[in-house]
Scaffold this motif. Structure first.
Motif, PDB file in Angstrom:
ATOM      1  N   GLY A  28       0.808  -1.207   0.000  1.00 46.80           N
ATOM      2  CA  GLY A  28       0.000   0.000   0.000  1.00 46.80           C
ATOM      3  C   GLY A  28       0.841   1.258   0.000  1.00 46.80           C
ATOM      4  N   CYS A  29       0.168   2.389  -0.198  1.00 43.58           N
ATOM      5  CA  CYS A  29       0.859   3.672  -0.287  1.00 43.58           C
ATOM      6  C   CYS A  29       0.124   4.721   0.535  1.00 43.58           C
ATOM      7  N   SER A  30       0.887   5.707   0.992  1.00 43.49           N
ATOM      8  CA  SER A  30       0.318   6.896   1.607  1.00 43.49           C
ATOM      9  C   SER A  30       0.852   8.097   0.836  1.00 43.49           C
ATOM     10  N   GLY A  31       0.896   9.273   1.460  1.00 39.82           N
ATOM     11  CA  GLY A  31       1.295  10.462   0.718  1.00 39.82           C
ATOM     12  C   GLY A  31       0.225  10.783  -0.306  1.00 39.82           C
ATOM     13  N   ASP A  32      -0.889  11.367   0.152  1.00 41.00           N
ATOM     14  CA  ASP A  32      -2.086  11.485  -0.680  1.00 41.00           C
ATOM     15  C   ASP A  32      -1.825  12.070  -2.061  1.00 41.00           C
ATOM     16  N   TRP A  33      -0.981  13.087  -2.152  1.00 42.30           N
ATOM     17  CA  TRP A  33      -0.797  13.752  -3.441  1.00 42.30           C
ATOM     18  C   TRP A  33       0.019  12.911  -4.417  1.00 42.30           C
ATOM     19  N   MET A  34       0.612  11.815  -3.951  1.00 43.29           N
ATOM     20  CA  MET A  34       1.364  10.916  -4.836  1.00 43.29           C
ATOM     21  C   MET A  34       0.652   9.584  -5.042  1.00 43.29           C
ATOM     22  N   ALA A  35      -0.470   9.370  -4.343  1.00 44.96           N
ATOM     23  CA  ALA A  35      -1.079   8.043  -4.300  1.00 44.96           C
ATOM     24  C   ALA A  35      -1.747   7.630  -5.599  1.00 44.96           C
ATOM     25  N   THR A  36      -2.302   8.576  -6.343  1.00 42.89           N
ATOM     26  CA  THR A  36      -3.021   8.190  -7.557  1.00 42.89           C
ATOM     27  C   THR A  36      -2.112   7.462  -8.535  1.00 42.89           C
TER      28      THR A  36
END
Length: 300
Positions: free
Chosen positions: A190-198
């Motif tokens: 999984g990933c976090s860092g909302d502005w990079m997640a897409t």
């Protein structure tokens, strides 16, 4: 267990200045997320200020959330603590109440070595019986999980997933491929860092651990669904609409911004725990102006 991939939404944990959780407000927050049909709820994450709450308050928060939503939505609970025995106790609490998994960080006042982190995580997984998600959060913990350590931990029974920090778009595919090659097939990446997640979800990550989804679950679900169905254009279109919010996150931190948003949207009127201060009036006005300019339907 089969880890609940997709969108994991992280709400704030409303509490007073003494650290007493506002149970009624928390129940409203998690009910909104469950009603929106997020894939899981990340309770007591960094956005949920877990490190600022006592064990008793953390237990009360988990009990309230699970009482509100029951088995409708899996709950991943932050169980990070400075001491291993405390993390074990928090994980045992979460499991007894009915959490689906625990989110464990390598937080420490004294910098940790890889072997210390391995023993810490292995002990919590073994002694609690709660499925564990590795929380790689170097911006806060100053500890970064190496590929070698991730591979070792992924082989430990009960460690089932990883929440990675955000990756820049041009590095996403390489990072994902490298991690896929060292973990079991069922291990959730999984990933976090909302502005990079897409871009990370488009590249094939399993789960988006999202701060914004704790307030705006529907648009975040739209991004995840589009990415999962191979519609990169739609995922990027929705992400572009959120760019003004991502700019605020980078400028003021996502934590401070979502507290301001919750207040402006009349969802929850609380302040972050001290010593964290709420945004000053000028910054909050900037958040309000950004909110007013967002496309219709985003703030659901």
């Amino acid at each position: 267990m089969t880890f609940p991939n997709g969108l994991c939404a992280f709400p704030i944990t409303p509490a007073d200045h003494a650290g007493r959780v506002d149970i009624a407000a928390l129940r409203r927050l998690v009910a909104r997320l469950s009603d929106a049909q997020v894939d899981s709820i990340g309770l007591l994450g960094s956005t949920g200020v877990y490190m600022y709450l006592t064990r008793d308050e953390r237990r009360r928060a988990v009990e309230a959330a699970l009482d509100e939503i029951g088995s409708r939505t899996p709950v991943v609970v932050g169980i990070g603590a400075l001491r291993t025995d405390e993390a074990v106790g928090l994980a045992q609490d979460a499991r007894a109440i009915g959490a689906a998994a625990g989110l464990l960080s390598a937080v420490s006042y004294t910098p940790l070595a890889d072997e210390e982190v391995f023993v810490h995580f292995s002990t919590v997984a073994r002694e609690s019986g709660l499925p564990i998600v590795i929380y790689d959060n170097p911006g806060t913990t100053r500890f970064r999980f190496t590929p070698e350590l991730v591979a070792r931990l992924a082989a430990v029974p009960g460690i089932v997933a990883i929440k990675n920090p955000g990756w820049e778009p041009d590095e996403t595919a390489r990072h994902l491929a490298g991690q896929r090659g060292i973990v079991p097939a069922a291990f959730s990446i999984g990933c976090s860092g909302d502005w990079m997640a897409t871009e990370t979800m488009i590249a094939g990550a399993d789960t988006w651990y999202s701060v914004l989804a704790g307030l705006f679950p529907e648009v975040c679900l739209g991004i995840v669904t589009a990415a999962q169905h191979g519609d990169a254009a739609e995922a990027r279109r929705l992400d572009a609409a959120l760019a003004p919010l991502w700019n605020l996150f980078r400028q003021f931190s996502s934590l401070r911004v979502v507290y301001a948003l919750a207040d402006l949207l009349d969802i929850c009127h609380v302040e972050p725990p001290r010593p964290i201060l709420p945004l000053p009036d000028a910054a909050k006005q900037q958040v309000a102006e950004t909110l007013a300019r967002l496309p219709a339907g985003i703030t659901r």
